[in-house]
Design a protein around this motif. Structure first.
Motif, short mmCIF file in Angstrom:
data_model
loop_
_atom_site.label_atom_id
_atom_site.label_comp_id
_atom_site.label_asym_id
_atom_site.label_seq_id
_atom_site.Cartn_x
_atom_site.Cartn_y
_atom_site.Cartn_z
N CYS A 19 0.95 -1.23 0.21
CA CYS A 19 -0.01 -0.07 0.07
C CYS A 19 0.83 1.20 -0.03
CB CYS A 19 -0.94 0.02 1.31
SG CYS A 19 -2.38 -0.93 0.78
N ALA A 20 2.04 1.06 0.27
CA ALA A 20 3.03 2.40 0.16
C ALA A 20 3.22 2.52 -1.23
CB ALA A 20 4.37 2.01 0.64
N LEU A 21 2.86 1.80 -2.33
CA LEU A 21 3.12 2.17 -3.61
C LEU A 21 2.13 3.00 -4.03
CD1 LEU A 21 4.02 -1.61 -5.09
CD2 LEU A 21 5.60 0.23 -4.10
N THR A 22 2.56 3.90 -5.12
CA THR A 22 1.52 4.80 -5.54
C THR A 22 1.95 4.98 -7.20
OG1 THR A 22 2.66 6.76 -5.13
CG2 THR A 22 0.97 5.87 -3.62
N PRO A 23 0.92 5.42 -8.08
CA PRO A 23 1.51 5.27 -9.41
C PRO A 23 2.63 6.80 -9.67
CG PRO A 23 -1.01 6.15 -9.32
CD PRO A 23 -0.52 5.49 -7.91
N TYR A 24 2.41 7.70 -8.82
CA TYR A 24 3.14 8.72 -8.89
C TYR A 24 4.31 8.92 -8.11
CZ TYR A 24 -0.83 9.58 -11.95
OH TYR A 24 -1.82 9.25 -12.72
N GLY A 25 4.08 8.38 -6.86
CA GLY A 25 5.14 8.59 -6.01
C GLY A 25 6.46 7.37 -5.99
N ASP A 26 7.44 7.89 -5.05
CA ASP A 26 8.45 6.57 -5.16
C ASP A 26 8.35 5.90 -3.91
OD1 ASP A 26 9.64 7.65 -7.24
OD2 ASP A 26 11.00 8.97 -6.19
N ALA A 27 8.64 4.57 -3.60
CA ALA A 27 8.61 3.75 -2.24
C ALA A 27 10.01 3.11 -2.41
CB ALA A 27 7.54 2.85 -2.48
N ARG A 65 20.14 -10.74 0.06
CA ARG A 65 21.44 -11.09 0.13
C ARG A 65 22.73 -10.20 0.28
NH1 ARG A 65 19.35 -14.17 -4.28
NH2 ARG A 65 20.20 -12.91 -5.68
N GLY A 66 22.28 -8.80 0.03
CA GLY A 66 23.44 -7.90 -0.20
C GLY A 66 23.36 -7.17 1.29
N SER A 67 24.22 -6.07 1.28
CA SER A 67 24.40 -4.86 2.36
C SER A 67 24.12 -3.77 1.78
CB SER A 67 25.59 -5.23 3.09
OG SER A 67 26.51 -4.99 2.67
N HIS A 68 23.31 -2.92 2.46
CA HIS A 68 23.09 -1.40 2.09
C HIS A 68 22.49 -1.18 0.86
CE1 HIS A 68 25.79 -0.52 5.41
NE2 HIS A 68 26.60 -1.31 5.26
N LEU A 69 21.51 -2.18 0.56
CA LEU A 69 21.05 -2.07 -0.72
C LEU A 69 19.40 -2.03 -0.40
CD1 LEU A 69 22.11 -5.63 -2.42
CD2 LEU A 69 22.99 -2.97 -2.91
N TYR A 70 18.85 -1.23 -1.14
CA TYR A 70 17.58 -0.82 -1.11
C TYR A 70 16.49 -1.29 -2.56
CZ TYR A 70 19.24 2.09 2.61
OH TYR A 70 19.74 2.38 3.71
N LEU A 71 15.25 -1.62 -2.32
CA LEU A 71 14.44 -1.76 -3.51
C LEU A 71 13.51 -0.61 -3.61
CD1 LEU A 71 13.28 -3.70 -5.62
CD2 LEU A 71 11.77 -4.51 -4.11
N TRP A 72 13.86 0.06 -4.86
CA TRP A 72 13.11 1.38 -4.96
C TRP A 72 11.78 0.99 -6.12
CZ3 TRP A 72 14.36 6.68 -3.87
CH2 TRP A 72 15.57 6.78 -3.04
N PHE A 73 10.77 1.51 -6.00
CA PHE A 73 9.45 1.54 -6.78
C PHE A 73 9.48 2.98 -7.21
CE2 PHE A 73 8.91 -2.26 -4.95
CZ PHE A 73 8.21 -3.10 -5.87
N LEU A 74 9.78 3.40 -8.62
CA LEU A 74 9.68 4.97 -8.93
C LEU A 74 8.36 4.95 -9.63
CD1 LEU A 74 13.29 4.98 -10.35
CD2 LEU A 74 12.58 5.64 -8.02
N GLY A 75 7.86 6.23 -9.21
CA GLY A 75 6.48 6.59 -9.81
C GLY A 75 6.76 7.35 -11.20
N ASP A 76 5.59 7.58 -11.63
CA ASP A 76 5.74 8.44 -13.06
C ASP A 76 6.10 9.80 -12.92
OD1 ASP A 76 5.36 8.95 -15.41
OD2 ASP A 76 3.12 9.08 -15.45
#
Length: 76
Positions: A19-27, A65-76
């Motif tokens: 629910c943190a995902l939006t079509p226009y914002g980043d998460a 598996r990594g360190s200091h990694l993040y998963l980014w979802f980028l909005g439009d």
């Protein structure tokens, strides 16, 4: 990922990460959030599915598996 009404209608109590995902914002999700995000992806309704779910799972595993990694979802 294709934004659909089914994704927008997810219950925030049951899917707080997605629910943190939006079509226009980043998460951004960190390594400690990966188990929660993966669990939500596992029980995602079929109407919300698609190739993006498998790709997101793969990326979650990379972050775990990594360190200091993040998963980014980028909005439009």
């Amino acid at each position: 990922m294709e934004w659909t009404a089914a994704i927008a209608d997810l219950d925030a109590a049951g899917f707080p990460m997605l629910c943190a995902l939006t079509p226009y914002g980043d998460a951004v999700f960190n390594q400690r959030q990966m188990p929660l995000l993966l669990a939500e992806l596992d029980r995602l309704p079929a109407a919300c599915g698609g190739e993006w779910v498998a790709q997101a799972r793969e990326l979650c595993q990379v972050v775990e598996r990594g360190s200091h990694l993040y998963l980014w979802f980028l909005g439009d």
